[in-house]
Design an enzyme around this catalytic site. Structure first.
Site, PDB file in Angstrom:
ATOM      1  N   ASP A 268      -1.213  -0.651  -9.831  1.00 33.86           N
ATOM      2  CA  ASP A 268      -1.562  -2.050  -9.620  1.00 33.86           C
ATOM      3  C   ASP A 268      -1.609  -2.744 -10.979  1.00 33.86           C
ATOM      4  O   ASP A 268      -2.306  -2.279 -11.897  1.00 33.86           O
ATOM      5  CB  ASP A 268      -2.929  -2.175  -8.945  1.00 33.86           C
ATOM      6  CG  ASP A 268      -2.861  -1.921  -7.450  1.00 33.86           C
ATOM      7  OD1 ASP A 268      -1.772  -2.084  -6.869  1.00 33.86           O
ATOM      8  OD2 ASP A 268      -3.904  -1.560  -6.869  1.00 33.86           O
TER       9      ASP A 268
ATOM     10  N   GLU B 149       0.831  -1.212   0.000  1.00 30.66           N
ATOM     11  CA  GLU B 149       0.000   0.000   0.000  1.00 30.66           C
ATOM     12  C   GLU B 149       0.866   1.264   0.000  1.00 30.66           C
ATOM     13  O   GLU B 149       0.407   2.340   0.359  1.00 30.66           O
ATOM     14  CB  GLU B 149      -0.956   0.021   1.201  1.00 30.66           C
ATOM     15  CG  GLU B 149      -1.618  -1.297   1.535  1.00 30.66           C
ATOM     16  CD  GLU B 149      -2.475  -1.870   0.426  1.00 30.66           C
ATOM     17  OE1 GLU B 149      -2.660  -1.201  -0.600  1.00 30.66           O
ATOM     18  OE2 GLU B 149      -2.983  -3.003   0.577  1.00 30.66           O
TER      19      GLU B 149
END
Length: 550
Positions: free
Chosen positions: A360, A197
């Site tokens: 991502d 993250e």
């Protein structure tokens, strides 16, 4: 492996894809819905990405790309059970595509798309089974060996490290176990590290340095709010003073891809992700291809484009969508060129700017069906550029550019509001006291048996307890609890892994280990085969430990 430095120019563009999925593997069931997360990503993202790299290699394109492979994903890609189930998944999708060709025989526009999906699944099956023999990791390693693809990794189970930092041992084991898994799978040590993250806290750089890491990534404010004002903003790394550098995400290039309003994936010509025949066909017809024949899920066969303006969805036009992907790729490269032109005038110390664009990986191909084609065109166009933008990895940039400014990044993440609120809030805060308690119990176990001669079953039990700790710490579960998707499953994953730890802990303490139950747990959670519970003994923390470079 040989690594070429980028050509000299006015500035650099570094694209980083982070490929990660939580560890979802359920041998105790004949099939399991959440395993489809992996199968969908393999079909729509990982295999198409490998195809992009194959084409670039065949055309001798001088690209640079960085790919982060999480240890949980590596484990699942190499797992025999999941490989077998993936083949069943592909055959199921092929069968559905064949049915759709028959069903749409009086709808030529739809049948054309149904035939496209049949070709897509046939090609995917052939590529996976015949070309790569089910080993996607070997395909990525092949491109790594050319020096054009840089492979890096992340923490063992993607634990949110700032919230695990109640215990430095917990953080070190997330980092070191992840790197050890990556090395065992690829045969090389990563120079870069994707913080789960992008979550950083001051002091984490020490753990990374001890693990042999040269650089990591933070969100923009991680550098903009650093201990010293960054001389070049987010367009140059900062050195943490211990041989580790931090690179920041460029907000402008991120916004063009991620933004729901401005981002390319929302263009009206692209395929609509949420329009899927799993939700549109009659239940009796679609039952064999959805969950338990009752619960509607995505099948991957989608006939409509985004369309926009709240109008009824129009039929998808693949040729038009691919043309738009190339147009958007050119727009992206042109805007990076203009960025570099602007930045070039501000760099007064001989340094060239670097635009860091992390994403991502699953966005490309899965959520944004045309995304892998867009990426291919970006890499082609940037590599052909005779202007100021050159492709680079962050590792190469550090080798070529002057020493970075020294500062300490600020605590940060790339989550909502920029810190930890998405991973600790009213939906998921309950898990952390339990995680911390189990971690401390694991550390005490490892400390208490130091110097004792353990039986093989005792060693296996303690290693399995360590696996359960790591699996319970995954950042995916609190994220899901907050996002409100598969909440019950996320709750169950945390509670199951903690229950398995507690069972092993209590049985070990009471000398009541049952090898049959232990074997069952080893079969269910067979990740990290080389784990060593002794690493949880705080007195054994290997400060200064550096994995050997290959």
């Amino acid at each position: 492996m040989t690594t070429s430095l980028p050509r000299s120019g006015q500035g650099f563009l570094s694209i980083i894809l982070h490929a990660h999925l939580p560890y979802v593997r359920h041998p105790e069931h004949d099939s399991f819905f959440e395993e489809n997360w992996l199968f969908e990503a393999m079909t729509e993202c990982y295999l198409p990405l490998i195809a992009v790299l194959d084409r670039l290699h065949a055309d001798n394109v001088d690209y640079r790309l960085t790919l982060s492979l999480s240890p949980t994903l590596i484990s699942m890609l190499r797992d025999d059970l999941l490989q077998t189930r993936y083949l069943s998944y592909l055959h199921s999708r092929l069968e559905l595509a064949e049915k759709e060709i028959i069903r749409t025989r009086k709808q030529p526009e739809y049948q054309k798309l149904a035939r496209l999906y049949r070709r897509f699944y046939l090609h995917t099956l052939s590529t996976y089974q015949d070309r790569y023999q089910g080993d996607l990791l070997a395909a990525f390693k092949k491109h790594q060996s050319t020096g054009k693809l840089e492979l890096i990794t992340t923490a063992a189970t993607h634990g949110f490290l700032p919230l695990l930092n109640v215990s430095e041992t917990a953080v070190r084991n997330q980092v070191n176990t992840g790197i050890a898994m990556f090395k065992a799978a690829t045969g090389s040590a990563p120079s870069g590290f994707w913080l789960p993250e992008c979550a950083y806290y001051p002091g984490l750089e020490t753990v990374l340095a001890d693990a042999g890491i040269a650089y990591f990534f933070v969100d923009s404010h991680g550098i903009m709010d650093a201990s010293s004002p960054p001389r070049h903003g987010v367009y140059a790394p900062i050195a943490c003073g211990n041989g580790v550098a931090a690179f920041a995400r460029d907000p402008e290039s991120s916004r063009q891809v991620w933004s729901a309003k401005e981002g390319y994936p929302g263009d009206f010509d692209y395929r609509e992700y949420y329009s899927d025949i799993g939700f549109e066909r009659e239940l009796d017809y679609i039952a064999p291809y959805i969950l338990d024949g009752k619960t509607r899920i995505n099948t991957g066969i989608k006939y409509h484009r985004v369309t926009g303006d709240n109008r009824p969805k129009e039929i998808y036009n693949p040729r038009q969508a691919l043309a738009k992907a190339r147009e958007h790729a050119q727009d992206f490269v042109d805007k990076r060129q203009r960025q570099i032109d602007r930045l070039g005038a501000t760099m007064d110390d001989g340094r060239q700017p670097i635009i860091v664009a992390p994403y991502d990986a699953e966005l490309f191909g899965h959520w944004w069906f045309e995304g892998t084609h867009w990426l291919e065109w970006v890499l082609r166009l940037a590599s052909e550029s005779t202007g100021g933008v050159q492709l680079s990895s962050c590792g190469d940039y550090l080798k070529q550019q002057p020493s970075p400014q020294v500062a300490t990044p600020a605590a940060s993440s790339w989550g909502d509001q920029g810190y930890s609120s998405y991973w600790i809030n009213e939906t998921n805060a309950w898990i952390y006291p339990l995680l911390h308690k189990a971690e401390l119990q694991m550390e005490k176990l490892a400390h208490d048996v130091q110097g004792l001669t353990l039986t093989p079953i005792q060693t296996r039990a303690l290693n399995q307890a360590a696996r359960s700790i790591l699996l319970a710490q995954a950042s995916d579960w609190p994220f899901i609890m907050k996002s409100g998707t598969t909440i019950d499953y996320a709750n169950k994953r945390v509670t199951d892994h903690l229950a398995r730890f507690n069972y092993l802990h209590d049985c070990f303490r009471k000398n009541r280990l049952n090898e049959r139950y232990l074997t069952a747990l080893e079969i269910m959670d067979n990740i990290f085969p080389d784990i060593d519970f002794r690493d949880y003994n705080p007195s054994n923390v290997r400060v200064g430990f550096k994995p050997a470079r290959s």
